[in-house]
Scaffold this active site. Structure first.
Site, mmCIF file in Angstrom:
data_model
loop_
_atom_site.group_PDB
_atom_site.id
_atom_site.type_symbol
_atom_site.label_atom_id
_atom_site.label_comp_id
_atom_site.label_asym_id
_atom_site.label_seq_id
_atom_site.Cartn_x
_atom_site.Cartn_y
_atom_site.Cartn_z
ATOM 1 C CB CYS A 1 21.703 68.902 -47.806
ATOM 2 S SG CYS A 1 23.224 69.639 -47.225
ATOM 3 N NE ARG B 1 20.174 63.665 -52.345
ATOM 4 C CZ ARG B 1 19.793 64.132 -53.523
ATOM 5 N NH1 ARG B 1 18.951 63.442 -54.239
ATOM 6 N NH2 ARG B 1 20.239 65.273 -53.984
ATOM 7 C CD1 TRP C 1 27.965 64.682 -47.238
ATOM 8 C CD2 TRP C 1 28.754 66.596 -48.078
ATOM 9 N NE1 TRP C 1 29.192 64.426 -47.787
ATOM 10 C CE2 TRP C 1 29.711 65.578 -48.304
ATOM 11 C CE3 TRP C 1 29.044 67.880 -48.515
ATOM 12 C CZ2 TRP C 1 30.908 65.813 -48.961
ATOM 13 C CZ3 TRP C 1 30.251 68.116 -49.160
ATOM 14 C CH2 TRP C 1 31.160 67.078 -49.385
ATOM 15 C CG ASN D 1 20.749 70.700 -51.060
ATOM 16 O OD1 ASN D 1 21.980 70.745 -51.008
ATOM 17 N ND2 ASN D 1 20.082 69.827 -51.803
ATOM 18 N N GLY D 2 22.858 73.644 -50.349
ATOM 19 C CA GLY D 2 23.629 74.485 -51.264
ATOM 20 C C GLY D 2 24.631 75.335 -50.495
ATOM 21 C CD GLU E 1 33.900 53.809 -62.737
ATOM 22 O OE1 GLU E 1 34.291 54.995 -62.698
ATOM 23 O OE2 GLU E 1 32.959 53.397 -62.043
ATOM 24 C CE LYS F 1 32.879 53.065 -58.654
ATOM 25 N NZ LYS F 1 32.015 53.836 -59.481
ATOM 26 C CD GLU G 1 33.314 56.256 -55.716
ATOM 27 O OE1 GLU G 1 33.220 55.346 -56.560
ATOM 28 O OE2 GLU G 1 32.425 57.087 -55.535
ATOM 29 C CG HIS H 1 56.460 57.956 -69.865
ATOM 30 N ND1 HIS H 1 57.538 58.373 -70.604
ATOM 31 C CD2 HIS H 1 55.791 57.076 -70.644
ATOM 32 C CE1 HIS H 1 57.514 57.783 -71.800
ATOM 33 N NE2 HIS H 1 56.460 56.982 -71.836
ATOM 34 C CE LYS I 1 24.144 57.119 -56.623
ATOM 35 N NZ LYS I 1 25.207 56.334 -57.256
#
Ligand code: AGP
Length: 604
Positions: free
Chosen positions: A2, A27, A74, A98-99, A477, A481, A484, A500, A599
């Site tokens: 948010c 964000r 959000w 926000n939270g 990583e 990426k 995402e 395995h 973000k």
């Protein structure tokens, strides 16, 4: 997550609020709203979906209000609907939040039993209703804010405006909040991110947890007051000049911020090297030798955690020091074994990631020193750390972190070199310059090849990234990426671990992006052969001009590892950043703002 922007002053609040919310779009959010004061009444305009929807609604009304609060939401509690969008308001107050209010459902039930009505499914509205209830009992805004805040549990930031005055109130617990002041123009601002206030508020205030901040604009003057929850005056806040610039908001010649940020890495590496080896940062690194710890405790999330894995290798291999590294959301609840003489190192781009902050708090409570590797100066992580190692990446707008990873890992490398008193070795600067040069080469030459390979593989069902040793974090990583931004299933695996289990997945629909370093070369080739034998498609990223690799690969990206040694994982990673970018582009996804992602993850 948010975004919050508030304004009070002589001018129309709509412009700076919408500009601030636009800057915070990166964000992540799913609805947006604003509360203005029109003809003395609080008026809320809000809409689900993109900020443009809200902008259209506002432009139809063309309102003027010298005070206002805006929000991009959000969703956490309650679906993505206009009713659930913020601000939430009534005839007395309007609130943005926000939270998460953890005891919201219990409180809501009690309030409904007392006859209060709710219009949304959000936890945030509980705060508004509490505020209204306490105001009906006290007729005092500050007392009502304090009581409402004491009633709720969880980490949150709130900004409140009221019909009765042109004051803006805000407070927070473990969530980002900044108050801005412009004395020349007599304007007060508030936001969840200083970036929203760049160019508006030269002076910033960062209130600490549970400090109520009241901004008053009167007779062409701004005054900001701080109160404890018992309403005595508070001095628990920090001030800072807003030193950020807004050029980061432009994509320049690039189609996406992510692409711009990948390209920026080469010059940022040079700058960071100069800063830590020859510039102001040198003192910071030198001081590291004064700290000894039997074990380092690293905690971070996502890409920052992967950077932590790279740094763990440095500390273990170069310094032979013990490092325990955990994903922050695991660390905080696992009752970790911590000792007072140890150091916690927290890695974060934003410095506002809720889980990482919780780990920092936990370590501090247990008496450990807390260090950070962080991008945002003035962020909560930065302010709460005993020692900060800034990565100076500039604003990272792309939700998928690229340059922050590289500079976090490089900062960790320099820390490790400092611990071994190597900072004066000329080879260090040369290595850094070589890394920068090789990355620049990828940007100018290899990108074409990477793009071409992307066109051949982007429709495949799944991707397995493999690497050994120092390249294993890069495999993780690379897979993150791709997931995402391309919305395709991808996993990162230690190459030796494939047989395995995951090898059962391999057939012609699966692509193996195999990172092959000069080390453990033959063993890694054997792993690739195993995948090839099962008809998997092989993309090799490895030493250039190698016949064996050419033989085994369906697609081959040859790199010049010569002279890079410990920094080679950062080099390889840039190839994977480009590969994900081009696959995502072919798939037509929203590269800079991938679906469902934020973000800065300010809730746990
Ligand atoms: C990276 O591409 C991600 N979007 C995400 O994993 C991110 O790295 C993570 O949320 C941590 O963020 P931070 O660095 O701001 O703490």
């Amino acid at each position: 997550m948010c975004g919050i922007v508030g304004y009070s002053g002589p001018n129309n609040s709509v412009g700076p609020i919408l500009e601030g919310l636009t800057r915070l779009e990166y964000r992540g959010y799913d609805s947006a709203g604003i509360c203005l004061k029109l003809e003395g009444e609080l008026e809320i305009i809000k809409k689900e979906g993109k900020l443009d929807n809200l902008k259209t609604l506002i432009s139809e009304k063309n309102p003027f209000s010298s005070i206002g609060i805006g929000h991009t939401r959000w969703a956490t509690h309650g679906g993505v609907t206009t009713d659930n969008a913020h601000p939430h308001g009534n005839e007395i107050f309007a609130v943005v939040h926000n939270g998460i209010i953890e005891n919201a459902s219990v409180l809501k039930k009690e309030l409904i039993e007392q006859g209060y009505k709710f219009r949304s499914q959000t936890d945030s509205e509980v705060f508004l209703v509490l505020l209204t209830k306490f105001y009906s009992e006290t007729s005092d805004t500050l007392k009502s804010i304090s009581r409402a805040f004491k009633t709720i549990v969880g980490n949150s930031a709130f900004v409140i405006m009221e019909k009765a005055s042109d004051k803006l109130y805000c407070l927070k617990r473990s969530a980002p909040l900044v108050v801005g002041e412009n004395d020349e123009t007599a304007e007060a601002y508030v936001s969840s991110d200083p970036f929203a206030l760049v160019g508006y508020a030269p002076k910033l205030y960062f209130p600490q947890d549970s400090v109520i901040c009241e901004s008053v604009v009167q007779n062409n003057k701004v005054s900001i007051h701080f109160y404890e929850l018992d309403l005595t005056e508070s001095n628990r806040y920090k001030t800072q000049s807003n030193v950020m610039t807004i050029d980061a908001t432009s994509k320049g010649p690039y189609e996406h911020f992510m692409l711009k940020e990948i390209h920026e890495q080469s010059s940022l590496i040079d700058k960071l090297g100069a800063y830590y080896l020859k510039g102001e940062g040198r003192k910071k690194l030198d001081e590291l030798k004064n700290f000894k710890t039997p074990t380092w405790h690293f905690a971070a999330c996502g890409t920052a955690w992967h950077a932590g894995l790279v740094i763990k290798n440095y500390f273990e291999q170069i310094n032979r020091q013990r490092v325990s590294i955990e994903i922050a959301s695991e660390f905080r609840y696992k009752n970790p074994i911590l000792n007072k003489d140890e150091i916690g190192l927290f890695i974060s781009q934003s410095g506002e990631t809720a889980d990482t902050l919780a780990c920092q708090e936990l370590c501090e409570e247990q008496g450990l020193k807390s260090f950070s590797i962080v991008n945002v100066e003035g962020s909560t992580l930065f302010r709460n750390a005993d020692k900060n190692f800034l990565i100076h990446a500039g604003v990272e707008i792309g939700v998928a972190s690229t340059k922050a990873f590289t500079l976090q890992a490089l900062t960790g490398y320099l820390m490790s070199q400092s611990i071994n008193s190597n900072l004066d070795e000329p080879r260090l600067m040369s290595e850094i310059q070589l890394l920068s040069h090789r990355i620049a080469e990828i940007c100018s030459h290899s990108e074409v090849l990477i793009k071409e390979i992307a066109t051949k593989i982007y429709l495949h069902k799944g991707f397995i990234f493999t690497g050994r040793g120092k390249y294993f974090p890069i495999a993780l990583e690379g897979a993150l990426k791709l997931k995402e931004i391309a919305y395709v299933h991808a996993e990162g695996y230690a190459a030796g671990e494939l047989k395995h289990g995951p090898i059962a997945l391999i057939d012609e629909s699966i692509v193996n992006i195999a990172i092959v370093g000069p080390e453990l070369f033959e063993k890694t080739i054997s792993n690739i052969e195993e995948v090839k034998a099962r008809r998997g498609i092989i993309v090799v990223v490895g030493p250039k001009d190698n016949e064996e690799l050419k033989q085994v690969a369906d697609f081959y990206i040859g790199l010049d590892f010569e002279g890079l040694q410990d920094l080679s994982p950062l080099y390889v990673n840039v190839v994977l950043q480009f590969l994900s970018y081009h696959i995502a582009k072919l798939k037509g996804t929203d590269i800079d703002k991938p679906r469902n992602l934020a973000k800065s993850v300010t809730v746990e």
